[in-house]
Design an enzyme around this catalytic site. Structure first.
Site, short mmCIF file in Angstrom:
data_model
loop_
_atom_site.label_atom_id
_atom_site.label_comp_id
_atom_site.label_asym_id
_atom_site.label_seq_id
_atom_site.Cartn_x
_atom_site.Cartn_y
_atom_site.Cartn_z
N ASN A 124 31.34 -19.91 8.40
CA ASN A 124 31.53 -20.50 7.25
C ASN A 124 32.59 -19.28 6.70
O ASN A 124 32.62 -20.08 4.78
CB ASN A 124 29.33 -19.66 7.04
N PRO A 165 29.53 -28.74 1.75
CA PRO A 165 28.97 -29.21 0.10
C PRO A 165 29.40 -29.60 -0.99
O PRO A 165 31.34 -29.40 -0.58
CB PRO A 165 28.86 -27.74 0.33
N GLY A 178 27.55 -15.29 -0.63
CA GLY A 178 26.49 -16.46 -1.29
C GLY A 178 25.82 -18.02 -0.74
O GLY A 178 24.42 -17.68 -0.57
N PHE A 192 42.37 -30.76 -7.75
CA PHE A 192 43.89 -30.85 -7.93
C PHE A 192 43.63 -29.53 -7.97
O PHE A 192 42.88 -28.31 -7.39
CB PHE A 192 43.47 -31.19 -9.66
N GLY A 193 44.76 -28.19 -7.12
CA GLY A 193 44.92 -27.07 -7.52
C GLY A 193 44.34 -27.11 -6.29
O GLY A 193 44.37 -25.86 -5.88
N TYR A 200 43.20 -25.25 -0.01
CA TYR A 200 41.98 -25.84 0.62
C TYR A 200 41.92 -26.87 1.36
O TYR A 200 41.13 -27.05 2.19
CB TYR A 200 41.11 -25.12 -0.09
N VAL A 251 38.28 -13.15 10.38
CA VAL A 251 37.86 -14.31 11.14
C VAL A 251 40.25 -15.09 11.32
O VAL A 251 39.78 -16.18 12.27
CB VAL A 251 37.08 -15.33 10.79
N TYR A 278 29.53 -28.29 -5.60
CA TYR A 278 29.88 -27.30 -5.84
C TYR A 278 28.32 -26.47 -5.90
O TYR A 278 27.46 -27.36 -6.30
CB TYR A 278 30.09 -27.55 -7.22
N ILE A 279 28.59 -25.49 -5.02
CA ILE A 279 26.91 -24.54 -5.27
C ILE A 279 27.24 -23.46 -5.90
O ILE A 279 27.99 -22.65 -5.92
CB ILE A 279 26.44 -24.39 -3.50
P1 NDP Z 1 32.15 -16.12 -1.12
O1 NDP Z 1 33.10 -15.84 -0.91
O2 NDP Z 1 30.46 -16.19 -1.84
O3 NDP Z 1 31.51 -15.52 0.54
C1 NDP Z 1 33.06 -16.85 1.23
C2 NDP Z 1 32.58 -14.89 2.57
O4 NDP Z 1 34.37 -15.25 2.97
C3 NDP Z 1 32.59 -13.71 2.33
O5 NDP Z 1 31.22 -13.32 2.59
C4 NDP Z 1 34.13 -13.20 2.79
O6 NDP Z 1 33.49 -11.78 3.49
C5 NDP Z 1 33.90 -14.10 3.92
N1 NDP Z 1 35.52 -13.77 4.60
C6 NDP Z 1 36.33 -13.99 3.75
N2 NDP Z 1 37.46 -14.19 4.42
C7 NDP Z 1 37.44 -13.75 5.79
C8 NDP Z 1 38.16 -13.09 6.49
N3 NDP Z 1 39.39 -13.47 7.06
N4 NDP Z 1 37.15 -12.63 7.75
C9 NDP Z 1 35.87 -12.29 7.77
N5 NDP Z 1 35.73 -12.99 7.08
C10 NDP Z 1 35.64 -13.86 5.45
O7 NDP Z 1 31.98 -17.90 -0.41
P2 NDP Z 1 30.57 -19.38 -0.38
O8 NDP Z 1 29.45 -18.27 0.12
O9 NDP Z 1 30.66 -19.68 -1.69
O10 NDP Z 1 31.41 -20.00 0.17
C11 NDP Z 1 31.23 -20.09 1.83
C12 NDP Z 1 32.06 -21.60 2.91
O11 NDP Z 1 31.09 -22.02 1.83
C13 NDP Z 1 33.38 -21.13 2.41
O12 NDP Z 1 34.39 -21.59 3.69
C14 NDP Z 1 32.96 -21.91 0.70
O13 NDP Z 1 35.04 -22.77 1.40
C15 NDP Z 1 32.44 -23.29 1.12
N6 NDP Z 1 31.87 -23.87 0.05
C16 NDP Z 1 31.89 -23.34 -1.19
C17 NDP Z 1 30.77 -24.24 -1.47
C18 NDP Z 1 30.66 -23.37 -2.87
O14 NDP Z 1 30.38 -23.97 -3.96
N7 NDP Z 1 30.71 -22.26 -3.00
C19 NDP Z 1 31.42 -25.08 -2.06
C20 NDP Z 1 32.14 -26.08 -0.91
C21 NDP Z 1 32.40 -25.62 0.70
P3 NDP Z 1 33.63 -10.84 2.82
O15 NDP Z 1 33.26 -10.36 1.87
O16 NDP Z 1 32.98 -9.45 3.91
O17 NDP Z 1 35.08 -10.03 3.08
#
Ligand code: NDP
Length: 246
Positions: free
Chosen positions: A87, A182, A13, A147-148, A152, A61, A184-185
């Site tokens: 990311n 960020p 996302g 919490f929980g 992370y 990663v 909550y997005i």
């Molecule tokens: P998504 O779950 O939509 O995306 C996460 C991405 O990480 C996916 O594209 C996934 O790829 C990839 N990924 C996970 N595990 C692996 C791995 N082992 N190797 C390679 N790629 C991997 O999450 P968001 O877009 O919401 O979040 C993106 C970042 O932002 C994260 O680090 C999250 O912690 C952080 N964040 C998000 C927030 C939110 O509100 N959404 C708030 C704060 C931080 P694939 O699908 O190919 O596995």
């Protein structure tokens, strides 16, 4: 030649919005996806239809060798990475009482080890070329706890420790290292939370009364990647609708 940006987890996302923003600004954009992701091609086709010709490489990663191999291939096929956006991330939320070692390890490997794994093979090159940007996507919950989320929150807080230390080491070399935290997005990760929990527990914590938009985070990534941000390093920039002010 346009700068090359690598966004890990660019099919998620937030990552997708970052890829689109950087491409719109003229960067050549590459993303990674998990080796098991069977929808990568579908995503590339959908992006192509919208006018974005991204390249994507499989990369776990969480695995150092996989990350090294991925960067080696990118450097051979395309060129050196100028902007790295760490990311990719996962959650395995549960109370500490219920948390198993595997839940801890999965989150630490994917969210924190990944930052080492991806940065290590690109950082020396950035220093040698005298220009680079490393942007780590952390979380408000790494700043304030949640919490929980002991796994992370630990991983996300650790990212910023890494940012500050590496920023010092490369500060005179034209390379900046920053964290974005960020709140909550509205991405799939957050929309997977039950609506009643969102409405009763999460939105009320956000003074702006809404979730953030992926495009808002992407705009901040774009700023940090730009030449104008050359004096910003070691920072942890909050983007959370006022949820946490430090
Ligand atoms: P998504 O779950 O939509 O995306 C996460 C991405 O990480 C996916 O594209 C996934 O790829 C990839 N990924 C996970 N595990 C692996 C791995 N082992 N190797 C390679 N790629 C991997 O999450 P968001 O877009 O919401 O979040 C993106 C970042 O932002 C994260 O680090 C999250 O912690 C952080 N964040 C998000 C927030 C939110 O509100 N959404 C708030 C704060 C931080 P694939 O699908 O190919 O596995």
């Amino acid at each position: 030649m346009a700068r090359l940006a690598l966004v890990t987890g660019g099919m998620g996302g937030l990552g997708e919005a970052v890829c689109i923003k950087l491409a719109a600004l003229g960067y050549r954009v590459i993303t990674t996806y998990s080796p098991g992701n069977t929808k990568a091609n579908e995503w590339l086709v959908a992006m192509d239809r919208q006018g974005y010709q991204f390249r994507a490489y499989p990369c776990d990663v969480a695995d150092y060798e996989s990350a090294r191999e991925c960067i080696r291939t990118i450097e051979t096929e395309i060129g050196p990475v100028d902007v790295l956006v760490n990311n990719a991330g996962i959650t395995r939320d549960m109370t500490f009482k219920k948390m198993e070692k595997t839940d801890w390890d999965a989150v630490m490997h994917t969210n924190l080890d990944s930052v080492f794994n991806m940065t290590k093979p690109v950082c020396d090159g950035m220093v040698e070329r005298g220009w680079g940007r490393i942007i780590n996507i952390s979380s408000v919950n790494g700043q304030k706890g949640a919490f929980g989320q002991s796994n992370y929150a630990a991983a996300k807080a650790g990212m910023h420790g890494f940012t500050k230390a590496l920023a010092l080491e490369v500060a005179r070399k034209g390379v900046t290292v920053n964290t974005i935290s960020p709140g909550y997005i509205g991405t799939k990760m957050v929309m997977a939370i039950a609506q009643d929990v969102l409405d009763s527990k999460i939105i009320p914590q956000i003074p702006m009364g809404r979730l953030g938009k992926p495009e808002e985070v992407a705009g901040l990534v774009a700023y940090l990647a730009a030449d104008e941000a050359a004096f910003v390093t070691g920072a942890n920039i909050a983007i959370n609708g006022g949820q946490h002010m430090s």
